[in-house]
Each structure stands twice: as structure tokens, then as C-alpha cells.
Motif scaffolding. Sequence first.
Motif, PDB file in Angstrom:
ATOM      1  N   ALA A  39       0.846  -1.207   0.000  1.00 27.32           N
ATOM      2  CA  ALA A  39       0.000   0.000   0.000  1.00 27.32           C
ATOM      3  C   ALA A  39       0.877   1.251   0.000  1.00 27.32           C
ATOM      4  O   ALA A  39       0.593   2.222  -0.713  1.00 27.32           O
TER       5      ALA A  39
ATOM      6  N   ILE B  50       2.332   1.807  -3.536  1.00 29.72           N
ATOM      7  CA  ILE B  50       1.343   2.362  -4.475  1.00 29.72           C
ATOM      8  C   ILE B  50       1.038   3.818  -4.120  1.00 29.72           C
ATOM      9  O   ILE B  50       0.869   4.671  -5.011  1.00 29.72           O
ATOM     10  N   ASP B  51       0.955   4.130  -2.821  1.00 29.62           N
ATOM     11  CA  ASP B  51       0.749   5.523  -2.395  1.00 29.62           C
ATOM     12  C   ASP B  51       1.776   6.444  -3.040  1.00 29.62           C
ATOM     13  O   ASP B  51       1.447   7.484  -3.626  1.00 29.62           O
TER      14      ASP B  51
ATOM     15  N   ALA C 240      -7.972   6.802  -1.054  1.00 27.83           N
ATOM     16  CA  ALA C 240      -7.808   5.346  -1.188  1.00 27.83           C
ATOM     17  C   ALA C 240      -8.985   4.675  -0.489  1.00 27.83           C
ATOM     18  O   ALA C 240      -9.324   5.031   0.647  1.00 27.83           O
TER      19      ALA C 240
ATOM     20  N   TYR D  22      -7.263  -1.140  -0.105  1.00 28.99           N
ATOM     21  CA  TYR D  22      -6.199  -0.149  -0.272  1.00 28.99           C
ATOM     22  C   TYR D  22      -6.351   0.961   0.763  1.00 28.99           C
ATOM     23  O   TYR D  22      -5.364   1.429   1.342  1.00 28.99           O
TER      24      TYR D  22
ATOM     25  N   MET E 276      -2.667  -4.432   1.122  1.00 27.25           N
ATOM     26  CA  MET E 276      -2.614  -4.799  -0.288  1.00 27.25           C
ATOM     27  C   MET E 276      -1.679  -5.983  -0.491  1.00 27.25           C
ATOM     28  O   MET E 276      -0.516  -5.930  -0.080  1.00 27.25           O
TER      29      MET E 276
ATOM     30  N   ASP F 238      -6.252  -5.140  -6.370  1.00 30.75           N
ATOM     31  CA  ASP F 238      -6.750  -3.986  -7.125  1.00 30.75           C
ATOM     32  C   ASP F 238      -6.411  -2.702  -6.381  1.00 30.75           C
ATOM     33  O   ASP F 238      -6.318  -2.688  -5.144  1.00 30.75           O
ATOM     34  N   VAL F 239      -6.242  -1.637  -7.146  1.00 26.41           N
ATOM     35  CA  VAL F 239      -5.999  -0.307  -6.579  1.00 26.41           C
ATOM     36  C   VAL F 239      -7.302   0.474  -6.696  1.00 26.41           C
ATOM     37  O   VAL F 239      -7.718   0.849  -7.796  1.00 26.41           O
TER      38      VAL F 239
ATOM     39  N   LEU G 261      -1.441   4.835 -14.520  1.00 28.41           N
ATOM     40  CA  LEU G 261      -1.577   3.638 -13.687  1.00 28.41           C
ATOM     41  C   LEU G 261      -1.872   2.401 -14.529  1.00 28.41           C
ATOM     42  O   LEU G 261      -1.345   1.315 -14.259  1.00 28.41           O
TER      43      LEU G 261
ATOM     44  N   LEU H   2      -1.403  -1.862 -13.519  1.00 27.47           N
ATOM     45  CA  LEU H   2      -2.213  -1.943 -12.303  1.00 27.47           C
ATOM     46  C   LEU H   2      -3.680  -2.105 -12.655  1.00 27.47           C
ATOM     47  O   LEU H   2      -4.170  -1.538 -13.635  1.00 27.47           O
TER      48      LEU H   2
ATOM     49  N   VAL I 198      -7.109  -0.991 -11.704  1.00 24.22           N
ATOM     50  CA  VAL I 198      -7.586   0.171 -10.951  1.00 24.22           C
ATOM     51  C   VAL I 198      -9.107   0.196 -10.922  1.00 24.22           C
ATOM     52  O   VAL I 198      -9.767   0.153 -11.959  1.00 24.22           O
TER      53      VAL I 198
END
Length: 919
Positions: free
Chosen positions: A72, A75-76, A106, A110, A115, A120-121, A146, A151, A153
Motif C-alpha cells: 500500500a 502504491i501511495d 484510497a 487499499y 494490499m 486492485d488499486v 496507472l 495496475l 484500478v
Amino acid sequence: MSFDDLTRQRAIIDRRALVAAIAQAVEAEGAASSRKTITGLLRAALDAGRAELAQRLLAKPAAGHEITHGHAFLIDQIIRVVHDHVTGDLYPVANRSSGERLALMAVGGYGRGEMAPHSDVDIAFLTPGKPTAWCEQVVESILYFLWDLGLTVGHSTRSLDEMVRQARGDLTIRTAILEGRYLWGDKDIHRQAETRFWGEVVPGSEAQFVTEKLAERDARHKRMGDSRYVVEPNVKDGKGGLRDLQTLYWIGKYVYRVRSAAELVDKGLFTAEEYSSFRRAEGFLLAVRCHLHTLAKRGEDRLTFDLQREVARRMRYSDRPGKSAVERFMQFYFLQAKHVGNLTGVFLAQMREQAAERKQREGLLQRFRRPREVEGYLLRGGKLSAPGDNWFREDPVRLVEIFALAEREGLEIHPETFRIIRRDAPLIHAETRKSERANAAFLDLLTGRRDPETVLRWMNEAGVFGRFVPDFGKVGGQMQFDMYHHYTVDEHTIRAIGLLSQIERGDLADDHPLATRILPGLKYRRVLYVAVLLHDIAKGRGGDHSVLGAEVAMKLCPRFGMTAQETRLVAWLVRYHLWMSATAFKRDLSDPKTIASFTEEVDDLEKLAQLTVLTIVDIRAVGPGIWNSWKRQLLSELYNYAEEYLRGGGDVQLQEKRLAAKRAEVRDLLGKQAHLLDELDARFDRDYWLQEPADIIAINLPHYAEAMRQKQSLAIHTAYYPARGATLITVMGDDHPGLFSRIAGAISLAGANIIDARIHTTRVGKAVDNFLVQDPLGKPFREEDQLARLKKSIEDALAGKIDIVPKLAARPLARSRAETFRVEPRVLFDNEASDRFTVIEVTATDRPALLNRLTRAMFEASLIINSAHITQYGERAVDTFYVTDLLGHKIFNKDRLAKVEAALLAAIAAGEPQGIAAE
């Protein structure tokens, strides 16, 4: 969500270095032209971060929280860098209007900061009002970056007003926002979103949210098998999985406004110890999920057989005597799933109790009403409640007695008392186990007439069952690494007890008419319940669990207060609990020697009755789809033949009686065609009449007569045969060597599996072969086009229109789940099981066309097959053949038997796929 506890963050991603590299690319190539370079920089950072986290997972294979937080965090940082590049370099605005503002939130897993590598984001883009053109450009550009990174999303773009309106009407949106976390962008918009959600969406909807969430959970459980003990569990959505823990957190957050699961302790919904259990279970399940994603290289949440062994290896489990590494890993998995179930029960019960107490405080009359008592227990809200915190400490025998009382009176146990029971369960020591009171109470519960299954499951989840019966505790959460057993040993056992109770109450009379008829006449009712409890008690110890289990029974039954005679009978039932199914499914029930051998061990009617019911509930409790009408019919036949034999009369006398009864039944079934019985009787020998059921004879005779009338050299008939839940295929024609093998190959080519076969040659040299077949899912073919396809396939094969062997070899076969396993092939010869035939039992990994290969090998070895009995136990096929040589004699010569064995093993090996992992 804070990532302050995440160590060496810069080793995961160095955001400053990444920002600097992007700035350099923009300066060198321009904002628009540098997109490819920037995407490459972002992908390199993402890959490097994932590689670092993968290494950390290998180094600390149970660090579920750390690894999911790390993903997480990674990805942040990626999203923040992308956002700043898009808003600063691609779509810069010097003086933004009030509408040109955007907050990134988020949501979902997430949002919780959990994660797995391929999760999935989920992002919510929030705007103050209707999104402006600038907002839409920024959102679109962020998403394309993304997506270019590969990814998955999940995204939404909403104004604050839209967010409120849609959250009110949609449970999924409400749950996602509930877990929302500020990610980047305009903090003020995020603060407004939080304020409006908690001020305008949540108030007044708490009860509805809880109801809908629990209904959603129940539907998910039903979809996933409705047990936390299925042997291929879904780590995320299965019962006892991560989603169950998340549901507790969602409800706690929505109703009690907690910001972390730890705060549930302050609200009285968990004790500190229960919260620790929550964290341990969550951490373990998160780690397993991360290993699954890493191995599958995608978002895989199902712990399938092929992945179980690899996850066990990565989590450093090793073999122990009697248990493989994968079985030890899965046992620990199920213990964690059990903790999740315990926590769910405690949490929801406590929440309901708090709500009930609030209502009571509001009702003046309730305030002065004394709670009713039952044997020293208070009834609070209709539930058994211990009168004090030291109740069980003062007398640990009460830890057993309360469950017996609950079953007898049909009452639940108060959640606060359940907590005390779980806390005090370790007080059960040798003295408690030896207590006559405790053992009498346990036996009362086990043999209870209301619902022993449910209460035994409570007892198991409270930790009392395994401590009071330590042998049962050893099989808690234990699985068998195969495709046949659907549940862990403890769950299978409790389900079997429940089925026995249901049958005894008459609730399953349609499914189990024989057992329903037998049970009221048993002399030793409680023997059967104890035998069901102990039949698998010694699994996982290394060695024959039936023999070892009988030894356990001899020690435990006297402790339970059973007589010496009852003890011996329980031990006998445990020792021979597989004997009846092995005989029914792997032997020819029409052969007198089969019944004689079976009844040598089952030497009285009480044993026969007890063993029959035990066999039925054992098979039925293995899992969905295992019990079917074919097994019901075979067990019923064996019971009836054995009962008849035990009631008196020699073999010959019984055979004559059975033949006379069968002829009379066939005559009745034929009706107006009864004359065929007399006209054709001379063509069919005694074996045919003994081996075939009356209803199949009544089907065969008219078909045979019609083939004679039309002078057909080949007649094939296919029909749905409901008596055994299968399809009956009858082939009549000129007999010749290898006919069975060709028919088996043709049936396999048509996509069917043979489950039973009877091979006959009439006195005039005509073959009359009856096959029972099912589809690969164990269901019968019954549609006209399916039956026609089966018939056509056999016709073409026997007419020489298709060359079966190369056709089967060339046929593309879907990868079978059985390929995860390797069953050690084995060939056994038995010249004692039949007076006329050599019995060959072949065990191998179940594969398409296995039967064709085996029968072809026997044909090439100059053997004549009289009957075949086909049984599958998940990935393990056990095929039994009654054979003679070409002169109709048994095979005794050791050299000849060795050659037959070699040929059969070669046939098995020829069909095995390469690369099967050995177990």
C-alpha cells in the motif's frame, strides 16, 4: 492509516529520487514528450519495490501486516508522484478556480493499507462540485499512467453531493467510503467528505448497515461452501477468511465510530486477548494471501491443492511423522479460520447483547424482573448465563455440563459466559476428564435428541471439546491432502454426528430410508454415536487409522462410562468402519463368496445394523456430491444380502431363494411381455440371473428379443437409470476378445465415465454387456442428444469407423485437478475373494481413459473379464475386475500374475502426465 511502523521505507521506494528523475526527464524532453521515459521510471520503481517486498516476505514469511502495508505504501508513493507530475507538468494552472480542486481517496482494502502483491488499486476522485474540464483531464491522465504500469484500478469520480447521495443508496459504495483514507490532493475536500459522510449518511442507518452486511456475509458463505473447513479455502472470501474479519471492523467502525480494530476492545466487543487473536489471524491470512499472489503472479485468493504445497514450503513448514508439511500448514490455517469464527460469534453476540441491554434499560418493567434460573444458570435474553465470573473455576466439570444442558434444553449460551468458558477451558485437566459427572454429561450431549451437532461445534470452538477429549483435539483443523475429503477431520466428524441425529429424528427419510428404518431397532444406541465420534480419531498418526482408532476406543469408552460389551462393539466398529463400503463398491455382490466373506467378520445382526448406519453417515459427511443413489443402492443390496445370510440358510439355499424371487420380480416387471422369460431363459446362464438386478433383466430381455427378431448383429441401448443415478448402456452382439476394452474406449471418447460393468456371454455366444456411466461431475446423462451421442460413439468404435487407441491418445485433455497428486499405482490379486474368478484390484491416479488402458492390457494378456467395479475417491481410482483365463479358470501361476501386474502398471504409466508432483 499510518506507515510509521514500516521499516526501511526508502528501500521500498525512494520518492525523492524518483521525483528528481522525472523532473530531469521533463526538462530534457518536455512534459508531453517525456511520457514514455517517465512511465519507464515509474515501472522500474514499482518493480524494484515489489522485488524488495518479495524478498522481505521470503525472509519473514508470516509478516502479513508488514508486507501488505508495504505494498500500500509503494502504491501511495507512485500515485502521489503521478499526481504531482500531471498537475504540475501536464496540466498546470496558475490560479485555480474553486471548482478546479481534486482530492484522491484510497478506498477498500487499499484504504485500510492492506494490499497483496496483485490487489486492485481502488481510488475515489472527489471534487467540490460537478467535475470541471481540468479535473477530468487530470483524472484521465492519472488513470492512464496507472494502467500503463499494469495496475488493475477500480475508480470513481464524484462530487461531494454525489458521494452523499450514492452512499445512502448503495451498500458497496458506503463500505468503500467507510474505509476511505486520504491519499493526496486537496485535504479540505477530503475533510468535507468525511464530515458529510459521518453527518449525513451514517446517522440512523446503523441497524440497516449491520443487517445488510450480515446478509451479504451469509450469501458469500453460502457461495463459498458455507464451512470454514473446506479443503480448498478462499483466503479472502471464504468462511473464516479475511472478509469475515473485515466485516467485524466495518460494523465496529460504522456503529461505534472506531478508527482501528484495537478500539473494539474499549467498546467491550473484544477483550484484549481476543483482539490479539484477531491480529494474529489477520496477519497469518494476509501473509498466506501474499504468498498466493506471488506464486500465481496474479490476484489469486483460493488456496488450491497445487498452491498449498508451495505456500507451505515458503512458510517453512516441514514433514513430521504421520503428517506432511502441507497437512501441518493447512491444519494451522484451519485453526486460524476457527479463531476468526470464534471472534465473529463473540463480536456479534456481544453487539446484540449490548443492544438488548439498552432496550431493557428503556423498559421500566424489565428493570425489576428477576431472570429465570435453569440448574444454577441465569437465563439472560433466553441464553444460559453463568452466575459469576468464578463459576467454572470453582468446578471445571461445569465446562462440560453447560453444553449438555444447552443441548437438552435447546438453549444458546450467553456471549459473556462463552468468553468465560473459552478463558477457563485450560482448567480441564486429568481430574476433570476422569470425572463421572463430566463423562456422563458429555455422553448425554453426544447422544442428545435435539441438536448435538450445533452444540458440539460450540464446544469445539470454545476449546473445551479438544481438552476434554485430547485425542479429538489432535485432529482439530487436520485435513487430508487429497480431492476426496472436503472437510477437516473434526468438521467431518461433527457433521457425521449431526447427520446421524437428523436420520434418527426422521428428517432424512427420503435420502436414507435404510438407515431411518434401522435406527429404532438398535440395541446399543449410544454405541453408534460414540463410534461415529471415534471412527477417524487416529488420523494423522502414521499407520492404519482404523487399527489405531480401535485402540483409542478401548481406552476412551470405559472413561465415558460404557460397559465392556459396548466398548468392544465401539472398537470393532472403528476398526472395520471402511469394511462395508470397500465390499459394496469394490466387490461383486452377486458372488456368494463376497457375502460369505463379509459376514465372517460382521457376524451378528446388531453389528451389521450399526456398521451400515456408520458407513452411510461417514460417506455422506465427506462432502457435497459424494453420496449418491448408486452408493445407496449398493449398500442397501449388501445389507439385505448379509441380513438374509445371517438369518440362516446355506449359500445354495439362499441363492435358490434369491433366484426364485428375482424371476418372480422380473415376470411382474415385464407384464404383457412376461412370456419372454420362458422363451429366452435357456440362453442366459445362472451367473447372469445372479449378477443383474431384476429391473435391468426386465430391460435386457425385450431388447434381446427385438435384436433376434430383426437379426441385428449389434444392438446398443442407452437410457437414464434413476435407481442408481446413472445412465445404463447395454451392448448386445457377437462376442469377441477385447470387446470390453473397445466399448470402454468409446464411452471415454463420448465424455463418460464407467462406474460399474457386467459382462455376459449367452449360451449361444452373444455378448450382453451392461454398463452404468456418469458424466465427469458424477451426474447421469439423461437428455436425448446425450444418449444418442453415447450410442453413436460405441457404434462407430465397434464398426471399426474409428481407431480408438490413437484417437484417445490424440484427444486434448483439460488439465485435471488430480494432476496435483500422484497416487502410487498398485495391483493386487485375490484368489480367495471368489470361488470362480481371480479378483484384480488396481489403484492409480484417476485419469481419462484409464479403464480403456487397463482392459486393453488384460485383453492382450489373454484374460476374460466377467465384471468390473469402478470407484473414485477424489484423485484416486480403484478399479476391480473379476477375471479368468481363456479356458475359464482362475490364474494361480506366479509368473503369469507377475506379467499381468507388469502390463497393468505399464498401462497406468502410459497415461500419467509428466511432471506430477509426488506426495
